[in-house]
Scaffold this motif. Structure first.
Motif, PDB file in Angstrom:
ATOM      1  N   PRO A 107       0.819  -1.220   0.000  1.00 56.07           N
ATOM      2  CA  PRO A 107       0.000   0.000   0.000  1.00 56.07           C
ATOM      3  C   PRO A 107       0.851   1.268   0.000  1.00 56.07           C
ATOM      4  O   PRO A 107       1.899   1.328   0.653  1.00 56.07           O
ATOM      5  N   ALA A 108       0.382   2.257  -0.740  1.00 58.44           N
ATOM      6  CA  ALA A 108       1.091   3.530  -0.852  1.00 58.44           C
ATOM      7  C   ALA A 108       0.957   4.325   0.446  1.00 58.44           C
ATOM      8  O   ALA A 108       0.012   4.128   1.206  1.00 58.44           O
ATOM      9  N   TYR A 109       1.935   5.202   0.670  1.00 56.37           N
ATOM     10  CA  TYR A 109       1.827   6.111   1.822  1.00 56.37           C
ATOM     11  C   TYR A 109       2.537   7.416   1.473  1.00 56.37           C
ATOM     12  O   TYR A 109       3.477   7.411   0.685  1.00 56.37           O
ATOM     13  N   PRO A 110       2.129   8.569   2.024  1.00 53.74           N
ATOM     14  CA  PRO A 110       0.848   8.716   2.720  1.00 53.74           C
ATOM     15  C   PRO A 110      -0.298   8.562   1.731  1.00 53.74           C
ATOM     16  O   PRO A 110      -0.162   8.889   0.564  1.00 53.74           O
ATOM     17  N   ASN A 111      -1.404   8.089   2.219  1.00 56.83           N
ATOM     18  CA  ASN A 111      -2.554   7.849   1.350  1.00 56.83           C
ATOM     19  C   ASN A 111      -3.832   8.032   2.162  1.00 56.83           C
ATOM     20  O   ASN A 111      -4.063   7.240   3.072  1.00 56.83           O
ATOM     21  N   PRO A 112      -4.588   9.113   1.876  1.00 51.76           N
ATOM     22  CA  PRO A 112      -4.450  10.089   0.796  1.00 51.76           C
ATOM     23  C   PRO A 112      -3.232  10.985   0.987  1.00 51.76           C
ATOM     24  O   PRO A 112      -2.702  11.104   2.082  1.00 51.76           O
ATOM     25  N   SER A 113      -2.854  11.618  -0.115  1.00 55.42           N
ATOM     26  CA  SER A 113      -1.725  12.550  -0.091  1.00 55.42           C
ATOM     27  C   SER A 113      -2.076  13.768  -0.933  1.00 55.42           C
ATOM     28  O   SER A 113      -2.823  13.669  -1.903  1.00 55.42           O
ATOM     29  N   PRO A 114      -1.541  14.949  -0.566  1.00 57.45           N
ATOM     30  CA  PRO A 114      -1.835  16.154  -1.352  1.00 57.45           C
ATOM     31  C   PRO A 114      -1.117  16.118  -2.704  1.00 57.45           C
ATOM     32  O   PRO A 114      -0.040  15.517  -2.832  1.00 57.45           O
ATOM     33  N   ILE A 115      -1.727  16.759  -3.709  1.00 55.38           N
ATOM     34  CA  ILE A 115      -1.142  16.717  -5.056  1.00 55.38           C
ATOM     35  C   ILE A 115       0.213  17.413  -5.123  1.00 55.38           C
ATOM     36  O   ILE A 115       0.993  17.174  -6.035  1.00 55.38           O
ATOM     37  N   SER A 116       0.522  18.234  -4.124  1.00 57.33           N
ATOM     38  CA  SER A 116       1.813  18.929  -4.126  1.00 57.33           C
ATOM     39  C   SER A 116       2.940  18.076  -3.549  1.00 57.33           C
ATOM     40  O   SER A 116       4.107  18.467  -3.594  1.00 57.33           O
ATOM     41  N   ALA A 117       2.609  16.899  -3.010  1.00 52.01           N
ATOM     42  CA  ALA A 117       3.611  16.044  -2.363  1.00 52.01           C
ATOM     43  C   ALA A 117       3.775  14.740  -3.137  1.00 52.01           C
ATOM     44  O   ALA A 117       2.891  14.313  -3.880  1.00 52.01           O
ATOM     45  N   GLN A 158      12.021  -2.063  -1.579  1.00 51.86           N
ATOM     46  CA  GLN A 158      12.476  -0.835  -2.209  1.00 51.86           C
ATOM     47  C   GLN A 158      11.328   0.165  -2.250  1.00 51.86           C
ATOM     48  O   GLN A 158      10.167  -0.231  -2.356  1.00 51.86           O
ATOM     49  N   SER A 159      11.666   1.444  -2.172  1.00 48.33           N
ATOM     50  CA  SER A 159      10.650   2.493  -2.208  1.00 48.33           C
ATOM     51  C   SER A 159      10.759   3.270  -3.511  1.00 48.33           C
ATOM     52  O   SER A 159      11.826   3.768  -3.846  1.00 48.33           O
ATOM     53  N   VAL A 160       9.655   3.344  -4.233  1.00 46.86           N
ATOM     54  CA  VAL A 160       9.583   4.112  -5.474  1.00 46.86           C
ATOM     55  C   VAL A 160       8.706   5.331  -5.209  1.00 46.86           C
ATOM     56  O   VAL A 160       7.643   5.213  -4.591  1.00 46.86           O
ATOM     57  N   GLN A 161       9.149   6.489  -5.662  1.00 46.90           N
ATOM     58  CA  GLN A 161       8.403   7.727  -5.446  1.00 46.90           C
ATOM     59  C   GLN A 161       7.661   8.131  -6.719  1.00 46.90           C
ATOM     60  O   GLN A 161       8.235   8.093  -7.803  1.00 46.90           O
ATOM     61  N   TRP A 162       6.406   8.506  -6.548  1.00 48.49           N
ATOM     62  CA  TRP A 162       5.669   9.166  -7.622  1.00 48.49           C
ATOM     63  C   TRP A 162       5.470  10.613  -7.189  1.00 48.49           C
ATOM     64  O   TRP A 162       4.856  10.876  -6.161  1.00 48.49           O
ATOM     65  N   ASP A 163       5.994  11.526  -7.982  1.00 44.13           N
ATOM     66  CA  ASP A 163       5.969  12.944  -7.636  1.00 44.13           C
ATOM     67  C   ASP A 163       4.657  13.630  -8.001  1.00 44.13           C
ATOM     68  O   ASP A 163       4.509  14.840  -7.841  1.00 44.13           O
ATOM     69  N   GLY A 164       3.680  12.870  -8.505  1.00 45.23           N
ATOM     70  CA  GLY A 164       2.393  13.449  -8.860  1.00 45.23           C
ATOM     71  C   GLY A 164       2.340  14.036 -10.258  1.00 45.23           C
ATOM     72  O   GLY A 164       1.307  14.578 -10.655  1.00 45.23           O
ATOM     73  N   LEU A 165       3.433  13.921 -11.009  1.00 43.74           N
ATOM     74  CA  LEU A 165       3.461  14.458 -12.367  1.00 43.74           C
ATOM     75  C   LEU A 165       3.056  13.385 -13.363  1.00 43.74           C
ATOM     76  O   LEU A 165       3.213  12.189 -13.120  1.00 43.74           O
ATOM     77  N   ASN A 166       2.565  13.836 -14.537  1.00 42.30           N
ATOM     78  CA  ASN A 166       2.269  12.883 -15.600  1.00 42.30           C
ATOM     79  C   ASN A 166       3.500  12.725 -16.496  1.00 42.30           C
ATOM     80  O   ASN A 166       4.555  13.313 -16.234  1.00 42.30           O
ATOM     81  N   ASP A 167       3.353  11.955 -17.557  1.00 40.52           N
ATOM     82  CA  ASP A 167       4.493  11.699 -18.443  1.00 40.52           C
ATOM     83  C   ASP A 167       4.990  12.967 -19.128  1.00 40.52           C
ATOM     84  O   ASP A 167       6.152  13.030 -19.545  1.00 40.52           O
ATOM     85  N   ALA A 168       4.141  13.975 -19.245  1.00 38.33           N
ATOM     86  CA  ALA A 168       4.535  15.243 -19.869  1.00 38.33           C
ATOM     87  C   ALA A 168       5.162  16.203 -18.868  1.00 38.33           C
ATOM     88  O   ALA A 168       5.568  17.311 -19.233  1.00 38.33           O
ATOM     89  N   GLY A 169       5.242  15.788 -17.594  1.00 35.53           N
ATOM     90  CA  GLY A 169       5.851  16.639 -16.581  1.00 35.53           C
ATOM     91  C   GLY A 169       4.893  17.629 -15.947  1.00 35.53           C
ATOM     92  O   GLY A 169       5.315  18.530 -15.229  1.00 35.53           O
ATOM     93  N   ARG A 170       3.586  17.477 -16.198  1.00 32.54           N
ATOM     94  CA  ARG A 170       2.594  18.380 -15.613  1.00 32.54           C
ATOM     95  C   ARG A 170       1.947  17.717 -14.398  1.00 32.54           C
ATOM     96  O   ARG A 170       1.778  16.500 -14.353  1.00 32.54           O
ATOM     97  N   ARG A 171       1.547  18.551 -13.435  1.00 34.32           N
ATOM     98  CA  ARG A 171       0.924  18.046 -12.227  1.00 34.32           C
ATOM     99  C   ARG A 171      -0.451  17.466 -12.538  1.00 34.32           C
ATOM    100  O   ARG A 171      -1.219  18.032 -13.300  1.00 34.32           O
ATOM    101  N   THR A 172      -0.748  16.320 -11.942  1.00 32.36           N
ATOM    102  CA  THR A 172      -2.049  15.687 -12.141  1.00 32.36           C
ATOM    103  C   THR A 172      -3.083  16.314 -11.208  1.00 32.36           C
ATOM    104  O   THR A 172      -2.745  16.969 -10.225  1.00 32.36           O
ATOM    105  N   ALA A 173      -4.348  16.103 -11.522  1.00 32.72           N
ATOM    106  CA  ALA A 173      -5.452  16.674 -10.748  1.00 32.72           C
ATOM    107  C   ALA A 173      -5.747  15.807  -9.525  1.00 32.72           C
ATOM    108  O   ALA A 173      -5.404  14.615  -9.494  1.00 32.72           O
ATOM    109  N   PRO A 174      -6.384  16.381  -8.512  1.00 29.84           N
ATOM    110  CA  PRO A 174      -6.827  15.556  -7.386  1.00 29.84           C
ATOM    111  C   PRO A 174      -7.774  14.466  -7.875  1.00 29.84           C
ATOM    112  O   PRO A 174      -8.491  14.646  -8.860  1.00 29.84           O
ATOM    113  N   GLY A 175      -7.792  13.359  -7.182  1.00 25.02           N
ATOM    114  CA  GLY A 175      -8.679  12.268  -7.577  1.00 25.02           C
ATOM    115  C   GLY A 175      -8.141  10.927  -7.134  1.00 25.02           C
ATOM    116  O   GLY A 175      -7.173  10.823  -6.373  1.00 25.02           O
TER     117      GLY A 175
END
Length: 196
Positions: A107-117, A158-175
């Motif tokens: 399971p991911a953490y923190p979850n939920p998490s803000p789109i800026s984190a 191992q820990s993998v980070q998702w920075d909240g960006l899409n493949d184009a480097g733009r921030r994704t929307a809440p959801g």
């Protein structure tokens, strides 16, 4: 002339007894025995661990190996005249992750998490490999928004980070998103909730 380099080198962790290092018997009539070397990195340095006396069997149990994520072993053959063969290519034995038998996405953490984190996606990587795959992040419509290539991972958790960006480097929307572990034909997912 020195003996041929031993072939068929392999090692297995038989904890708590130690690491059993094995290889094929050499065929030379004047073979005196073998020397076993160990390193904690692929490039060495390698230290002689079998002692001053030659190993006469085609196996050796390393009972005093260091606490390391991985160990590398080499073996050489020695004849009655003291000529030593070239060492085998180093055999890598993973010690970390040996209790993990299959890839798993925790399971991911923190979850939920803000789109800026960033959100952390823990992975269990088995010692037997393979060590490459991908994490695919999909939105609530099932569309892929990000693909994170997993390459060169070492066994263990191992820990993998998702920075909240899409493949184009733009921030994704809440959801609500899903993180998919894609490895060969296998697909496992965990839910990731992103808040404003």
């Amino acid at each position: 002339a020195p003996p041929a380099t031993p072939a068929g080198l392999a090692a297995v962790n038989e904890a708590p007894a130690g690491v059993r290092v094995q290889w094929n018997d050499n065929a030379e009539a004047d073979l005196a025995g073998y020397r076993v070397y160990r390193g904690v990195a692929a490039a060495g340095p390698f230290a002689l661990i079998s002692g001053a006396s030659l190993v006469t069997a085609s196996e050796y149990v390393d009972v005093s190996h260091p606490d390391s994520a991985a160990l590398w072993y080499q073996v050489s053959a020695v004849d009655d005249a003291g000529n030593e063969s070239a060492r085998t290519a180093a055999f890598r034995l993973w010690l970390a992750g040996e209790e993990i038998v299959a890839w798993a996405l925790q399971p991911a953490y923190p979850n939920p998490s803000p789109i800026s984190a960033s959100v952390t996606l823990p992975l269990e990587v088995p010692a037997a490999g393979p060590f490459e795959g991908a994490l695919e992040i999909t939105n609530s419509a099932g569309e892929r928004v990000r693909r994170i290539v997993l390459a060169g991972l070492t066994p263990g958790v191992q820990s993998v980070q998702w920075d909240g960006l899409n493949d184009a480097g733009r921030r994704t929307a809440p959801g609500v998103y899903r993180a998919w572990l894609v490895l060969g034909g296998r697909r496992d997912a965990v839910k990731v909730v992103r808040t404003p």
